[in-house]
Write a protein that holds these residues in place. Structure first.
Motif, short mmCIF file in Angstrom:
data_model
loop_
_atom_site.label_atom_id
_atom_site.label_comp_id
_atom_site.label_asym_id
_atom_site.label_seq_id
_atom_site.Cartn_x
_atom_site.Cartn_y
_atom_site.Cartn_z
N ARG A 72 6.14 -44.99 40.67
CA ARG A 72 6.50 -44.70 39.43
C ARG A 72 7.08 -43.26 39.05
NH1 ARG A 72 4.15 -47.67 34.63
NH2 ARG A 72 6.26 -47.15 33.79
N VAL A 73 6.74 -42.33 39.96
CA VAL A 73 6.75 -40.93 39.48
C VAL A 73 8.32 -40.50 39.03
CG1 VAL A 73 6.63 -38.56 40.29
CG2 VAL A 73 5.08 -40.19 40.88
N ALA A 74 9.26 -41.08 39.77
CA ALA A 74 10.53 -40.66 39.57
C ALA A 74 10.97 -41.10 38.10
CB ALA A 74 11.59 -41.09 40.69
N VAL B 91 10.20 -38.78 30.76
CA VAL B 91 9.74 -37.48 30.13
C VAL B 91 10.68 -36.38 29.95
CG1 VAL B 91 7.84 -35.68 30.28
CG2 VAL B 91 7.06 -38.01 30.87
N ASP B 92 11.33 -35.96 31.04
CA ASP B 92 12.22 -34.82 31.09
C ASP B 92 13.33 -35.18 29.89
OD1 ASP B 92 10.71 -33.95 33.02
OD2 ASP B 92 12.28 -34.16 34.53
N ASN C 111 5.16 -45.16 28.60
CA ASN C 111 5.14 -44.18 29.65
C ASN C 111 4.13 -42.92 29.58
OD1 ASN C 111 7.22 -45.73 30.95
ND2 ASN C 111 8.77 -44.66 29.87
N LEU C 112 3.90 -42.63 28.54
CA LEU C 112 3.04 -41.31 28.16
C LEU C 112 1.75 -41.62 29.08
CD1 LEU C 112 3.78 -40.64 24.37
CD2 LEU C 112 4.74 -39.22 26.26
N PRO D 164 6.09 -27.88 44.69
CA PRO D 164 5.50 -28.56 43.60
C PRO D 164 6.08 -30.15 43.48
CG PRO D 164 5.90 -26.44 43.01
CD PRO D 164 6.58 -26.51 44.09
N TRP D 165 5.19 -30.81 43.03
CA TRP D 165 6.03 -32.20 42.80
C TRP D 165 7.06 -32.35 41.71
CZ3 TRP D 165 5.05 -35.53 38.42
CH2 TRP D 165 4.19 -35.00 37.48
#
Ligand code: OVM
Length: 409
Positions: free
Chosen positions: A192-194, A200-201, A167-168, A83-84
C-alpha cells in the motif's frame, strides 16, 4: 579500524533482533541486558552499535555534530542506500539545512499558536467522552479514545479535507516501520506504500489545505521567505507522518497506565481526579514509562569515543529511548508509573535540536482527553486481555479493553 579496536577492550556484543516479534512483544528484558552489558554494545545481527543507558542516549541526542541525522535515523544508511521517500527536512536533516524548516514548524506548533485551539479541543474531548460513555461502561480504549480523539482534532487542525483520512494511521505506521530493517512488518505494509504516499503527498498542496490550519501557516511562511515554496509541502508532510500514530500510542500508553493502576500504580487515577492539573505530568510520565517512540538511529560523523570504546565514523548507532527512560542509573523505581515523580528530562520526545516539535500538540490532546475522562469517570480498569501492535519503532497497543465506573457529574 582493526588497529583501533585491537587497542581497546572487546566491545560487548548482543545477537538479539531488536525488531523481532519476541522483543517487540516485550522489549524490557533486552533493554536491561543492553544497559547491563555496557555503555555501548555491538548488535551483531545488523552490525550496528547500540546505546541503552540514559547517559549515552542523552549525550548522543544533544551532540548533533558527532551523531548526524542526515544519513537517516533508521537502519538504512542514506550515504549508500536510496531512501523510500524524499528525506524529511526536519527529522532526516542536520544544521544548517535543518534549521529554517524547524524554526517555521516550531512557531506553527508552539504554545502561543495552540492557545487558539485549546477551548475547541477541550470541548471536543468532552463531547467524545460523553458519546463513548453513552455507549456503555465497557469499550476499547485504543479505538474509542486513543485513536478517535487525535483523528477528530488533528487533521482538522492541519487543514486537510475529510476524504481519505483513514490513510493517516496506516501511512504513519509504515513510516515508523521503515526505520527498522526490511522485515515482515515492512513487507506487510509494502503493497500500500505507493497509494498511501500519493495520498499524503497530495494533501500537502496549498490548494488542498484550508486557509487557517497548520498547513496554511507553513505555506504562509514560504510567502515570507522563511522557507522556500519547494520546502513547504515536505514540512506539511512531516505533520501528517509524525502527528497521528505518535499521539495515538502516547494516549494509549497513559490510558493503559491508569487502567492498570489498581494493581501496579495504586491511586493514580484518584490523584488525577482530585487534581486535574496533573494531566500533563501524567502524560509525560506515560511517555517516559512506555516510550511510544522506542528507538532512533544516528550515524557517527567521526570516530566517537564512548568510555573505552570507539564508534567508527560512518557507522549507525541505535539509541534505545525506551531503555534510557527506564535506566535505574537515572530514575528511581523506573518501572513504576508514578505521578509524584518529575519525568522531565526523559528522552521519549528526544532531546536537543530534533526534540519532538509537536510535543505541545500532543500534551494538549492528552490534557483535553484526560481531564474530560477524569470529570466523568471515577474508576478505570482492564476488562479483558490487552493486545500489542507490533511496529519496528513504535511501542503500541492494538487493543485495551476497559471498564469504567461513572462518577458524579
Ligand atoms: C518527519 C518525521 C518526524 C518525526 C518522526 C517521523 C515517521 C517522521 O519529519 O517526517 O516518523
Amino acid at each position: 579500524m582493526t588497529a583501533t579496536l585491537n587497542s581497546t577492550p572487546t566491545l560487548p556484543a548482543n545477537d538479539a533482533d531488536p525488531f523481532g516479534a519476541e522483543v517487540l512483544e516485550d522489549p524490557l528484558p533486552l533493554h536491561a541486558a543492553l544497559r547491563e552489558a555496557g555503555p555501548v554494545v555491538h548488535l551483531t545481527r545488523y552490525d550496528v552499535y547500540a546505546f541503552a543507558r540514559y547517559e549515552q542516549v542523552h549525550a548522543a541526542l544533544v551532540d548533533w555534530q558527532g551523531f548526524q541525522s542526515a544519513a537517516g535515523v533508521g537502519l538504512s544508511n542514506f550515504r549508500y542506500e536510496e531512501p523510500w521517500r524524499p528525506p524529511s527536512l526536519l527529522l532526516e536533516a542536520d544544521p544548517p539545512r535543518h534549521d529554517a524548516p524547524r524554526r517555521v514548524l516550531s512557531r506553527v506548533l508552539g504554545p502561543r499558536a495552540l492557545r487558539r485551539l485549546r477551548e475547541g479541543w477541550l470541548a471536543d474531548a468532552e463531547e467524545l467522552v460523553e458519546q463513548v460513555l453513552g455507549g456503555g461502561e465497557e469499550f476499547d480504549a485504543v479505538s474509542a479514545l486513543a485513536q478517535a480523539f487525535p483523528l477528530r482534532v488533528f487533521p482538522d487542525a492541519v487543514g486537510i479535507p475529510q476524504e481519505g483520512r483513514e490513510n493517516l494511521l496506516p501511512y504513519g505506521d509504515h513510516a515508523f516501520n521503515a526505520f527498522g530493517p526490511s522485515n515482515d512488518l515492512v513487507a506487510e505494509g509494502a503493497p500500500r506504500v505507493a497509494e498511501l504516499s500519493a495520498w499524503v503527498d497530495a494533501q500537502c498542496a496549498r490548494d488542498v489545505l484550508t486557509d487557517d490550519g497548520f498547513g496554511a501557516q507553513i505555506w504562509a511562511a514560504s510567502d515570507r521567505g522563511d522557507i522556500t515554496p519547494e520546502q513547504a509541502p515536505l514540512v506539511v508532510r512531516s505533520l501528517l507522518t509524525a502527528g497521528v500514530d505518535t499521539t495515538v500510542h502516547g494516549l494509549s500508553a497513559v490510558l493503559y497506565a491508569f487502567a492498570t493502576a489498581a494493581a501496579a500504580h495504586p491511586q493514580q487515577w484518584d490523584r488525577l481526579r482530585e487534581q486535574p492539573s496533573l494531566a500533563r505530568v501524567a502524560f509525560d510520565e506515560a511517555v517516559r514509562w512506555e516510550s511510544p517512540v522506542q528507538t532512533f538511529f544516528r550515524t557517527a560523523t567521526c570516530d566517537v569515543r564512548v568510555g573505552e570504546h570507539v564508534v567508527p565514523e560512518g557507522r549507525k548507532i541505535l539509541m534505545f529511548l525506551g531503555a534510557a527512560n527506564r535506566d535505574p542509573r537515572r530514575w528511581a523505581d523506573p518501572d513504576s508509573f508514578d505521578l509524584s515523580r518529575d519525568p522531565s528530562g526523559h528522552v521519549g520526545f528526544g532531546m536537543g535540536i530534533h526534540q519532538c516539535v509537536g510535543q505541545h500538540v500532543a500534551r494538549l490532546e492528552a490534557e483535553a482527553l484526560l481531564t474530560a475522562l477524569a470529570r466523568r469517570v471515577d474508576r478505570i480498569e482492564l476488562a479483558g486481555p490487552t493486545r500489542r501492535h507490533h511496529n519496528n519503532t513504535l511501542r503500541a497497543w492494538e487493543s485495551i479493553p476497559v471498564r469504567v465506573r461513572l462518577g458524579r457529574r
